[in-house]
Design an enzyme around this catalytic site. Structure first.
Site, PDB file in Angstrom:
ATOM      1  N   PHE A   1       3.274  -4.721  -4.586  1.00 57.07           N
ATOM      2  CA  PHE A   1       3.608  -4.963  -3.191  1.00 57.07           C
ATOM      3  C   PHE A   1       4.793  -4.050  -2.871  1.00 57.07           C
ATOM      4  O   PHE A   1       5.920  -4.327  -3.266  1.00 57.07           O
ATOM      5  CB  PHE A   1       3.977  -6.430  -2.956  1.00 57.07           C
ATOM      6  CG  PHE A   1       2.788  -7.357  -2.903  1.00 57.07           C
ATOM      7  CD1 PHE A   1       2.307  -7.813  -1.692  1.00 57.07           C
ATOM      8  CD2 PHE A   1       2.162  -7.764  -4.068  1.00 57.07           C
ATOM      9  CE1 PHE A   1       1.217  -8.666  -1.632  1.00 57.07           C
ATOM     10  CE2 PHE A   1       1.070  -8.614  -4.029  1.00 57.07           C
ATOM     11  CZ  PHE A   1       0.592  -9.067  -2.805  1.00 57.07           C
ATOM     12  N   CYS A   2       4.531  -2.953  -2.201  1.00 59.02           N
ATOM     13  CA  CYS A   2       5.520  -1.930  -1.876  1.00 59.02           C
ATOM     14  C   CYS A   2       6.085  -2.260  -0.488  1.00 59.02           C
ATOM     15  O   CYS A   2       5.451  -1.992   0.524  1.00 59.02           O
ATOM     16  CB  CYS A   2       4.830  -0.568  -1.891  1.00 59.02           C
ATOM     17  SG  CYS A   2       5.928   0.832  -1.670  1.00 59.02           S
TER      18      CYS A   2
END
Length: 162
Positions: A150-151
């Site tokens: 999850f950037c």
């Protein structure tokens, strides 16, 4: 020395391609989704940077954001609502220059929507209760922790130290 500079450039380029919305302007379906408040109300609540990221689906530069290198214990809450979204226990150094997590604290607080902007197909992460942009999720996270990355944009989050 030249190898170090080249390695930094390659990592930065990878990060830009994998996370960054090239010019901050969005034509993707999620940008057209109704937000829980009109844009004018979000402008009054959010800082200009938060508004750009969350409402306009913008992206901050890699390595020049508040939380990519934060190693303190705590939780990351939505800059818009204060809802807890991510935990430092799930954070890892992805080498991309943005804070990266293996999962959300509560999968029901985020939603994954398709983002086909700029000739790429990516999975965008939005805050479910507001429809606001948080970042993107990719399948290149640590395999032993679920394989997700999850950037997130630091500007979409606030850190609460525990």
């Amino acid at each position: 020395m030249k190898k170090s500079i080249l390695a930094i450039l390659i990592v930065s380029l990878f990060g830009i391609i994998s996370c960054q919305n090239i010019n901050g302007q969005s034509k993707k379906p999620s940008a057209n989704r109704p937000k829980s408040k009109p844009a004018e109300e979000w402008k009054a609540i959010l800082t200009p940077n938060q508004y750009h990221i969350m409402v306009e689906s913008g992206t901050e530069p890699p390595y020049h954001n508040e939380y990519y290198n934060n190693h303190q214990t705590g939780v990351y809450v939505s800059a818009a609502t204060g809802d807890t979204l991510f935990s430092s226990a799930d954070k890892f150094d992805s080498g991309t220059g943005w804070p990266s997590f293996v999962k959300a604290v509560d999968a029901g607080k985020v939603e994954i929507v398709q983002d086909n902007s700029y000739g790429m197909s990516r999975d965008e992460v939005i805050e479910k209760s507001t429809g606001l942009h948080l970042g993107h999720v990719f399948d290149d996270g640590p395999a032993n922790r679920g394989g997700k990355r999850f950037c997130m944009n630091s500007g979409a989050l606030k850190f609460i130290k525990k």
